[in-house]
Design an enzyme around this catalytic site. Structure first.
Site, PDB file in Angstrom:
ATOM      1  N   THR A 185      42.768  50.201  15.308  1.00 56.13           N
ATOM      2  CA  THR A 185      43.576  51.244  15.942  1.00 56.13           C
ATOM      3  C   THR A 185      44.232  52.149  14.907  1.00 56.13           C
ATOM      4  O   THR A 185      44.721  51.682  13.873  1.00 56.13           O
ATOM      5  CB  THR A 185      44.667  50.605  16.817  1.00 56.13           C
ATOM      6  N   CYS A 235      34.253  42.171  18.715  1.00 55.90           N
ATOM      7  CA  CYS A 235      35.435  41.385  18.334  1.00 55.90           C
ATOM      8  C   CYS A 235      36.527  41.536  19.384  1.00 55.90           C
ATOM      9  O   CYS A 235      37.170  40.552  19.783  1.00 55.90           O
ATOM     10  CB  CYS A 235      35.953  41.829  16.971  1.00 55.90           C
ATOM     11  N   GLU A 255      44.290  45.941  23.279  1.00 61.81           N
ATOM     12  CA  GLU A 255      42.906  45.489  23.503  1.00 61.81           C
ATOM     13  C   GLU A 255      42.306  46.182  24.720  1.00 61.81           C
ATOM     14  O   GLU A 255      41.544  45.594  25.485  1.00 61.81           O
ATOM     15  CB  GLU A 255      42.836  43.964  23.673  1.00 61.81           C
TER      16      GLU A 255
END
Length: 399
Positions: free
Chosen positions: A146, A252, A377
């Protein structure tokens, strides 16, 4: 008949009797992690949250203990990892987040992001160097994807990696990185001339810094940081050889999201239990508030949504163990379970009244934490569109 009913009375804390759906190993893992959370972490977590600080010495001690329990990267195999099942990992996330979302985040980032990235996409040398230490808790990892201007759209990242002879030189910034300022190693994703690629960046590399992010109203018992890469020079073998393209970091993230859909039910369960206990002892108008219809309606609704979310998590865990879990199903689970967990926490707060905002009870802490879980997420909007695309065959991400 009354004797039979008494022998099989409904468990108010667990009306679906989850234990009957678990194997002996699964139940043992759940019990071990629950005891660890309650005995080792719960006594101090409210103080850490109130102070907005998890001291590094306490954090590293926790990580060592988690490593000794086999929790770190527990769903991975080899390299010192425990090789446990997806359901066992999910139950662990549930019990960790019943204590605090920050504790589950620590474990998720270590195992499902940093370790999984190296395990799935790294070279044998990278695996041998980092995975045993990370699994044992001798090292802490973080995951840098991010950016300040690239959250839901990681393809627009600005961090770059350019060739300089045989070396790589990384420049850019990452934001909202759990474990960042205490990490011994960071998995950082950057744009190269050949597309997005992952790199293993040891802490202490010149040009790499990780200042902590302060003044948070959520996840206060968790270390959150910025990663600054100022011409960080890395050798050629720092690149993850299989970590090419956006699919690599997204794989991931999918691992972490799976843990979240379990963990959210842990936070919800803690708030439901707190509300149930409080309603039974709080007397108003001469009777416990648990005896009033409106309070019972709230508790019943909370129990129903908690049961549905837990059953969904278990079902998705069984699918994952069978190798049949799809990314859109993970999005479905994360979307609904976090959303309903937040609703449960908010309803619990109303039952506790003014006491619901006190750190003497876990409710407001969990509710505030879940506001972050709702958007990290993958935001609810993004998971809605992932599910929508899977259902219709049409993408609605870009216009």
């Amino acid at each position: 008949m009354s004797g039979t009913a008494a022998a099989h009375a409904l468990d108010s804390y667990d009306p679906i009797d989850l234990a009957t759906m678990l194997g002996p190993q699964e139940a043992a893992v759940r019990g071990t992690i629950r005891n660890f959370g309650v005995e080792r972490v719960l006594p101090g977590v409210a103080d850490w949250y109130e102070r907005g600080e998890l001291p590094e010495s306490d954090l590293r001690a926790l990580v060592k203990e988690l490593g000794a329990l086999g929790v770190l990267g527990m769903h991975l195999s080899g390299y010192g990892c425990a090789g446990m099942s997806a359901v066992e990992y999910g139950l662990t996330c549930l019990e960790l987040e019943a204590v605090d979302s920050g504790l589950r985040s620590l474990v998720s980032v270590q195992g499902s992001l940093a370790m999984f990235a190296i395990w799935q996409h790294g070279s044998e040398e990278q695996k041998q160097r980092w995975l045993p230490a990370l699994a044992a808790g001798d090292a802490i990892g973080c995951f840098g994807l991010t950016e300040p201007d690239a959250g839901s759209d990681p393809a627009s990242m600005r961090t770059t990696a350019r060739r300089d002879g045989s070396d790589w030189v990384l420049t850019g910034r990452k934001m909202w990185i759990t474990n960042g300022s205490v990490a011994d190693v960071a998995v950082v994703w950057a744009r190269t001339d050949d597309g997005i690629s992952g790199f293993v960046v040891p802490a202490g590399t010149p040009g790499f810094t990780a200042p902590p992010i302060k003044r948070k109203a959520s996840l206060r018992a968790s270390v959150t940081s910025e990663l600054v890469l100022d011409d960080v020079r890395l050798p050629a073998d720092a690149q993850l050889p299989e970590g090419r393209g956006l699919r690599a970091p997204l794989a991931c993230l999918n691992e972490a999201r799976y843990g979240i859909l379990w963990g959210a039910m842990g936070a919800a369960s803690a708030c439901y239990r707190a509300a149930l206990d409080y309603a039974g002892t709080r007397v108003q108008f001469g009777a416990p508030i648990a005896s009033y219809q409106l309070t019972q309606a709230k508790l019943a609704d909370m129990a129903v949504e908690l049961a549905k979310g837990t059953l969904l998590a278990l079902h998705l865990g069984r699918l994952k163990d069978a190798g049949r879990l799809q990314p859109a199903q993970v999005s479905l689970g994360k979307l609904t379970n976090v959303r309903e967990a937040l609703a449960i926490c908010r309803s619990a707060r109303t039952i506790l009244g003014a006491n619901g905002i006190s750190f003497e009870y876990p409710v407001m802490r969990h509710a505030n934490n879940l506001e972050s879980v709702l958007t990290y997420e993958g935001t609810s909007e993004m998971h809605t569109l992932v599910l929508g695309q899977a259902l219709t065959g049409h993408t609605a991400f870009r216009r």
